[in-house]
Design a protein around this motif. Structure first.
Motif, PDB file in Angstrom:
ATOM      1  N   PHE A 131       7.346   5.066 -10.327  1.00 52.24           N
ATOM      2  CA  PHE A 131       5.972   4.600 -10.518  1.00 52.24           C
ATOM      3  C   PHE A 131       5.172   4.584  -9.226  1.00 52.24           C
ATOM      4  O   PHE A 131       4.178   3.879  -9.109  1.00 52.24           O
ATOM      5  N   ARG A 132       5.607   5.371  -8.207  1.00 49.98           N
ATOM      6  CA  ARG A 132       4.862   5.443  -6.946  1.00 49.98           C
ATOM      7  C   ARG A 132       4.534   6.902  -6.660  1.00 49.98           C
ATOM      8  O   ARG A 132       5.123   7.523  -5.776  1.00 49.98           O
ATOM      9  N   PRO A 133       3.619   7.476  -7.454  1.00 51.80           N
ATOM     10  CA  PRO A 133       3.332   8.908  -7.282  1.00 51.80           C
ATOM     11  C   PRO A 133       2.852   9.256  -5.871  1.00 51.80           C
ATOM     12  O   PRO A 133       3.173  10.330  -5.359  1.00 51.80           O
ATOM     13  N   LEU A 134       2.110   8.360  -5.246  1.00 47.51           N
ATOM     14  CA  LEU A 134       1.554   8.688  -3.931  1.00 47.51           C
ATOM     15  C   LEU A 134       2.646   9.051  -2.933  1.00 47.51           C
ATOM     16  O   LEU A 134       2.625  10.121  -2.321  1.00 47.51           O
ATOM     17  N   GLU A 135       3.623   8.155  -2.800  1.00 49.85           N
ATOM     18  CA  GLU A 135       4.677   8.385  -1.810  1.00 49.85           C
ATOM     19  C   GLU A 135       5.510   9.608  -2.159  1.00 49.85           C
ATOM     20  O   GLU A 135       5.868  10.411  -1.296  1.00 49.85           O
TER      21      GLU A 135
ATOM     22  N   TYR B 116       4.708  12.303  -4.057  1.00 48.69           N
ATOM     23  CA  TYR B 116       4.026  13.588  -3.886  1.00 48.69           C
ATOM     24  C   TYR B 116       3.785  13.906  -2.421  1.00 48.69           C
ATOM     25  O   TYR B 116       3.802  15.069  -2.011  1.00 48.69           O
ATOM     26  N   ILE B 117       3.544  12.875  -1.622  1.00 43.09           N
ATOM     27  CA  ILE B 117       3.378  13.141  -0.196  1.00 43.09           C
ATOM     28  C   ILE B 117       4.701  13.606   0.400  1.00 43.09           C
ATOM     29  O   ILE B 117       4.740  14.501   1.253  1.00 43.09           O
TER      30      ILE B 117
ATOM     31  N   ALA C 133       6.927  15.319  -1.234  1.00 45.26           N
ATOM     32  CA  ALA C 133       7.034  16.719  -1.662  1.00 45.26           C
ATOM     33  C   ALA C 133       6.210  17.609  -0.754  1.00 45.26           C
ATOM     34  O   ALA C 133       6.666  18.670  -0.302  1.00 45.26           O
ATOM     35  N   ALA C 134       4.990  17.154  -0.463  1.00 45.17           N
ATOM     36  CA  ALA C 134       4.113  17.938   0.414  1.00 45.17           C
ATOM     37  C   ALA C 134       4.773  18.144   1.773  1.00 45.17           C
ATOM     38  O   ALA C 134       4.707  19.226   2.353  1.00 45.17           O
TER      39      ALA C 134
ATOM     40  N   GLN D 169       7.650  15.286  -9.899  1.00 45.60           N
ATOM     41  CA  GLN D 169       7.038  14.666 -11.084  1.00 45.60           C
ATOM     42  C   GLN D 169       8.037  13.718 -11.732  1.00 45.60           C
ATOM     43  O   GLN D 169       7.694  12.589 -12.122  1.00 45.60           O
TER      44      GLN D 169
ATOM     45  N   MET E  92       0.828  -1.204   0.000  1.00 42.99           N
ATOM     46  CA  MET E  92       0.000   0.000   0.000  1.00 42.99           C
ATOM     47  C   MET E  92       0.859   1.249   0.000  1.00 42.99           C
ATOM     48  O   MET E  92       1.173   1.794  -1.038  1.00 42.99           O
TER      49      MET E  92
END
Lengths: 220, 256, 215
Positions: free
Chosen positions: C182-186, C188-189, C191-192, C175, C1
């Motif tokens: 291939f894990r944009p969720l982790e 971008y979080i 980055a946040a 980006q 996940m």
């Protein structure tokens, strides 16, 4: 500036504007609703719930809107949240706006003189009734200018939705300029369009504000 | 130091259609205390503020030691520089003190000496200390206004004005914003100034001060100068009905 | 996940990219302060033409979304043929946009000062320039400090938009990172999180300054 281009792209630009307006209106309404819920939770819920809510506010206000959209749209599928662009954009706008609206409501509540609440308690009114009859009406009246102000700010944020492929106005302008190679003109016109739009909405907003405030004050 | 004399002749002032000062004639003799009394909205503060041209009067003349203030000739406004020059010899004390909160008491008093009179910082601070001692605040020199009571702040404001060695002092309701127990200390400073021969024009509601310290009292109502007389004439034998009404209301509200 | 290793690994490249974020934000607010002060002066001047022009400036740069401003400026440079590094163009656009907001912050602060302050200075015969530099401006700056720090925080967030003109700040770098992992969720979080840390520090700085300058 060739007018035939406008003829050709007019319909798609109009559709794009429609999407902009839709996102703005729904984003504002849902954002305000969520913001009101947050403000009430912060006022009446137990302390640790308040902390969680405060953490949410800090996160949303401390991170760029664009990154929030990326998390929702591109990151969402990895935890099972598969949204199309427009729903993702709407969700993003709602979540983004809610803490700001919540702060506005909180300030509005604080502006209600404490004596008014005390008077209601003194005659034995129940708390939910006090919220409904005293806090909300009076609090909303003082919040009105700030609410109008922030919703105008939201109109400008809608262009960021274009980056996650929401087909709003800027997205359509982008497609048009890519196909016609008239990047500068297209974006310049877009800039002027927004300038006029925002200036017009601000003026109307101010006039509506004064009318509604007068009306509400006469009634309460 | 020569005290100034002020001549006010047929002064009129309008705020739009509202006639705030109506043909006011008043002589302010040098070295004497003149009190302006009257109900709210009578124009007393407006008249006072016209004397140093903080408010612009529309017609008539106000002359300080013979020199017209605010205008070169009737109709032609005075240059900014000349106006500032004239204001250097006029001290003003405001109802809201108007001390500068980001400066200490000493700095507040010294500021005018440095910026307007061109003194060196050392010289200015010495004179400031003297002025503050004179108003009884030698121990509060390094304090900021936020750390002082209203009465102390107003005394600093008076020190700030007298440090500039004015020939005329204007007081715009100097004690109206003070708690009752702090009024006395300010009035005492004003009495000292009066006894030293300063020309003072005081807009006030403190009838006791007007009755005992003033050399002449002027009663105004609705923009008109109703009467000018000695305190005896105004307070104990007023001829005009309006003054009698005003005094009766005052007595009703203030005696117990 | 949720893959913690990917999350943690993303921090290094993103923190490296953060230097562009900070560069653009800081230079942007400096430029905004300089221009904003001039615009504010024009807004308050007695010259009607200056006042109207300044009002137009404020209305334009507050009314047009920053993203659109960035593209307009970027394409303008391309059309004119000036070869300017994208970062420079970004700082310029961000600074000009900020100047409109900062001018209004100054205006609000100056208006918030009690009129009596200036009056007392005028009454002792102070020159107008001294009234400004000794009485009005020092206090206006102190009053504006919270709003200015807030503006800086807004600029840090706005800097994410310069990703669209290719500058390798945090968002663009994330980006790129998302594309390789291939894990944009982790990513971008992560980055946040970096933005959040920067902004929380700025907020703390703001509170400290407010405390220190309380009169």
């Amino acid at each position: 500036m060739e007018w035939s281009i406008l003829e050709q792209y007019g319909p798609s630009l109009l559709r794009g504007f429609g999407v902009t307006v839709l996102c703005w209106i729904l984003g504002t309404i849902f954002g305000m609703a969520l913001g009101l819920v947050i403000a009430l939770v912060q006022r009446y819920a137990p302390r640790f719930v308040g902390w969680i809510v405060q953490a949410y506010i800090e996160v949303i206000r401390g991170t760029p809107f664009l990154v929030q959209l990326f998390v929702l749209y591109y990151g969402g599928p990895l935890i099972g949240l598969r949204l199309d662009a427009i729903p993702a954009g709407l969700l993003g706008l709602t979540l983004y706006g809610s803490p700001y609206f919540a702060e506005i409501f909180r300030a509005g509540f604080r502006a209600v003189p404490h004596g008014q609440i005390e008077a209601a308690r003194a005659i034995g009114m129940a708390e939910p009734t006090i919220v409904r009859r005293i806090l909300l009406p009076l609090g909303l009246v003082s919040s009105l200018p700030a609410l109008v102000n922030f919703s105008i700010i939201l109109t400008k944020e809608t262009v960021i939705l274009s980056i996650i492929t929401v087909p709003e106005l800027m997205y359509q302008v982008g497609r048009m300029s890519a196909e016609t190679y008239r990047y500068l003109e297209a974006n310049l016109v877009l800039a002027l369009f927004f300038w006029v739009l925002v200036e017009a909405i601000s003026r109307v907003g101010r006039r509506v504000e004064t009318r509604i405030t007068k009306h509400l004050i006469e009634r309460t | 130091m020569q005290a100034s004399a002020v001549e006010i002749r047929k002064v009129n002032k309008y705020y739009g259609p509202f006639h705030a000062l109506k043909d006011v004639d008043l002589s302010i003799p040098p070295g004497k205390v003149t009190c302006l009394i009257g109900p709210s909205g009578s124009g007393k503060s407006t008249l006072l503020r016209c004397i140093n041209f903080l408010e612009e009067y529309d017609s008539g003349e106000i002359r300080i030691d013979g020199q017209l203030i605010g205008y070169e000739t009737p109709g032609r406004k005075m240059s900014g520089r000349k106006l500032r020059e004239m204001r250097r010899s006029i001290g003003m004390v405001f109802q809201q003190f108007n001390l500068w909160p980001h400066m200490t008491a000493k700095e507040n008093v010294a500021e005018g000496l440095i910026r307007v009179r061109g003194l060196s910082k050392a010289e200015a601070e010495t004179r400031a200390a003297e002025a503050l001692t004179k108003v009884g605040l030698a121990d509060k020199m390094e304090n900021h206004p936020s750390r002082m009571s209203g009465g102390q702040q107003q005394r600093v404001a008076i020190a700030r004005a007298i440090a500039m060695e004015p020939r005329l002092m204007l007081f715009d309701e100097p004690t109206s914003a003070l708690d009752p127990e702090l009024v006395g200390e300010v009035l005492n400073v004003m009495k000292t100034l009066a006894s030293e021969g300063m020309t003072m024009v005081v807009v006030t509601h403190e009838m006791g001060f007007a009755a005992h310290v003033a050399d002449q009292v002027a009663f105004m109502e609705k923009g008109e100068l109703v009467a000018v007389d000695s305190p005896q004439g105004i307070f104990h034998a007023p001829k005009d009905q309006r003054i009698q009404n005003f005094l009766r209301t005052y007595h009703e509200r203030n005696s117990f | 996940m949720f893959s913690i290793p990917v999350f943690l690994d993303s921090f290094e490249p993103l923190i490296w990219a953060a230097r562009y974020t900070l560069l653009i934000s800081v230079l942007g607010i400096v430029l905004g302060l300089v221009i904003g002060t001039l615009i504010c002066a024009a807004r308050l001047s007695s010259n009607m033409v200056l006042r109207k022009l300044a009002a137009l400036w404020v209305s334009f740069f507050r009314g047009v979304p920053l993203l659109v401003q960035l593209l307009v400026f970027y394409y303008s440079l391309a059309v004119i043929g000036i070869d300017v590094p994208a970062t420079f163009a970004a700082v310029f656009t961000v600074g000009i946009c900020a100047s409109a907001y900062i001018s209004e912050i100054w205006r609000g602060a100056i208006a918030a000062l009690p009129k009596g302050q200036a009056e007392a200075a005028v009454a002792i015969g102070m020159k107008p320039s001294d009234v400004w530099t000794r009485i009005i401006l020092p206090q206006a700056v102190t009053i504006s400090l919270p709003a200015l720090i807030n503006e800086l925080i807004l600029l840090v967030k706005a800097s994410s938009l310069v990703s669209v003109v290719g500058i390798m700040e945090i968002t663009r770098a994330s980006q790129a990172q998302a594309a390789t992992t291939f894990r944009p969720l982790e990513v971008y979080i992560a980055a946040a999180c970096i933005y959040l840390i920067i902004n929380l520090c700025l907020s703390a700085l703001g509170r400290y300054l407010e405390h220190r300058t309380a009169i």
